[in-house]
Design an enzyme around this catalytic site. Sequence first.
Site, PDB file in Angstrom:
ATOM      1  N   ASN A 147      58.983  18.812 104.088  1.00  9.17           N
ATOM      2  CA  ASN A 147      57.978  18.012 103.390  1.00  9.17           C
ATOM      3  C   ASN A 147      57.619  16.749 104.169  1.00  9.17           C
ATOM      4  O   ASN A 147      56.723  16.768 104.995  1.00  9.17           O
ATOM      5  CB  ASN A 147      58.459  17.668 101.982  1.00  9.17           C
ATOM      6  CG  ASN A 147      57.510  16.760 101.238  1.00  9.17           C
ATOM      7  OD1 ASN A 147      56.310  17.023 101.206  1.00  9.17           O
ATOM      8  ND2 ASN A 147      58.005  15.684 100.663  1.00  9.17           N
ATOM      9  N   GLU A 148      58.364  15.676 103.980  1.00 14.61           N
ATOM     10  CA  GLU A 148      58.063  14.408 104.651  1.00 14.61           C
ATOM     11  C   GLU A 148      59.220  13.981 105.543  1.00 14.61           C
ATOM     12  O   GLU A 148      59.622  12.827 105.557  1.00 14.61           O
ATOM     13  CB  GLU A 148      57.778  13.312 103.621  1.00 14.61           C
ATOM     14  CG  GLU A 148      56.431  13.425 102.955  1.00 14.61           C
ATOM     15  CD  GLU A 148      56.140  12.265 102.005  1.00 14.61           C
ATOM     16  OE1 GLU A 148      57.081  11.493 101.706  1.00 14.61           O
ATOM     17  OE2 GLU A 148      54.986  12.136 101.573  1.00 14.61           O
TER      18      GLU A 148
END
Length: 659
Positions: free
Chosen positions: A373-374
Amino acid sequence: MNRRLTLLSAFSFIASVWIYSQGVNNIIVHTNKIGTEIQPTMYGHFFEDINYGADGGLYAELVKNRSFEFPQNFMGWSIFGNVKLLNDGPFEKNPHYVRLSYSGHPAKSTGIENEGFFGIGVKAEQNYRFSVWARGEKQKIRVELIDNDSMGETQVLIAQELGINSKEWKKYELILTPKQTLDKSHLRIFLTSDGTVDLEHVSLFPTDTWKGRENGLRKDLVQALADTKPGVFRFPGGCIVEGTDLTTRYNWKNSVGPVENRPLNENRWHYSFQHRFFPDYFQTYGMGFYEMFLLAEDMGAEPLPVLSCGLACQFQNTDEDAHVKLSDLKPYIQDALDLIEFANGSTDTKWGGLRAEMGHPEPFNLKFIGIGNEQWGPEYPERLKPFVEAIRKEYPDMKIIGSSGPNSEGKDFEYLWPEMKKLKVDLVDEHFYRPEEWFLNSGNRYDNYDRKGPKVFAGEYACHGKGKKWNHFYASLLEAAFLTGVERNADIVYMATYAPLLAHIEGWQWRPDLIWFDNLRSVRTCSWYVQYLYGHNKGTNVIPLTMNNKAVSGQDGQNGLFASAVLDKDDNTYILKVVNTSDKGQKLNIEFKGIKKSLAITDGKCITLHSDNLDAENTLDDPNRIIPIEKSISVDDNVLNTEIEKMTFAVYKFKLSKK
């Protein structure tokens, strides 16, 4: 004398044209230069279970903690009389259930009562399906919807008795039809016989779910998603993909199969913000990967699942031991391969067979998968690499999406983009929650991106006003302005999704959000209308549009204007999107150059989104305060002379026809 008057008249005409032109923005649409194809996935939705987006929101289940599996097993429930909690129930992953027994006195009652998610919203004359797994011989329960705060003659909205007569666990159902609408009712169950009955997986759904499905989704919220004509649907997050720790990451395999046997998972958002603390926020996985694949299919959007790369949330885990070691990644990689089999595999495969058992023998035709994701730092690409290698080997046509981290620029961003190129991912997921100035200055963000590397997925974005981190018109206007640059660069940007998607008015952790709702109503924000206007006016190909030989990207000398143009080949329509971010109306002279002499631009229409109050927004009580307005508009000899009002997003549409 006549010659002198003629010259004077000509001079006056030229002077008046010169004076008028000083306040006119001359825009050229180069119709003979049909540009890059716009991807069907360009505009879509990103779903994450934040703000009670799933349980209590999109997932239409009305009972909270229906299987008594919350860490505090009776959270959401009130109990009275002779009630016991047991844990040897019929479902391995949800073992808890309650036993209701005779109170010992005919004047005393035994029962349980559920508060729902900020109450249970019910509508008059609508049907609600109550179901329960139960066990007992010749027993009866009374099922009621009640007004727990009633000041009238009775608390009870509707009540029905249900007979339980089975030594083994069995599913029982009945339909409740209340006579009045109430946004905060409760569900109450009484034991009305003298013996003992066991209850598990106590559930209440409206029968009028999206497409009428049992275990279905809330109809008005899905309709709001579908109405934007999304081309891509990313799920299930977001930060819940990572989890607060690895044990609480979103595990897709726990979200499929019989809904009664999907285990509870902690939702990392329930305690992420102390000022918005919700200790009763969990994930039942009732709306799991199968349901989300179905939803994407229903909307005509490409599904885009995102899986853990073996890194827990790096914001919350700085110790290396919190993450999966490279040597231990194999099960996570297998999860990704198994997911592709679940989505696309034939019915004689393990996971394709499960999909078929769940009701969808045809493949979902998954084309995209995101890994991570991040994440940031070298620990991300070194974990991503073995995923890429394994997926490429097994599924060479699958498009793999990597990440550029949590920021739109800076050290991590600059490090990750070259790493994504080395790994040859197909798209890079960029995230940017930024203030007004960033959006005003980023209209040309993608103009100079490398065209030879991975494509861009603008996977999470929203304008956060300075000191106004909530929905308001001005933020939406700047999002519309920014998207002109996304559209103009459709050769590099293949997807864009606003975030977050949904928020319960009483249960939010993060704002702004695209759609707000309570237990009975929902409202489409100005940002939703921006998505709607782009989704419905996407076109098939970019057309160059310039002012003074430059792209119209809100830069110096462009009077706060942003603009883009597309051609829709399917119906020979030119579509222009113009955003005026200035505090003055702007005169526009738009010339369609390069049109064949046998063809002409015909009269069309203009759709505008505008508010005099920049802080204004649509609300549950006033949902249509700011909505698009459409009017007819005329062109003369392939030229449009018009004025765009201050602080306005305008869409101009014209047919190309034979003369």
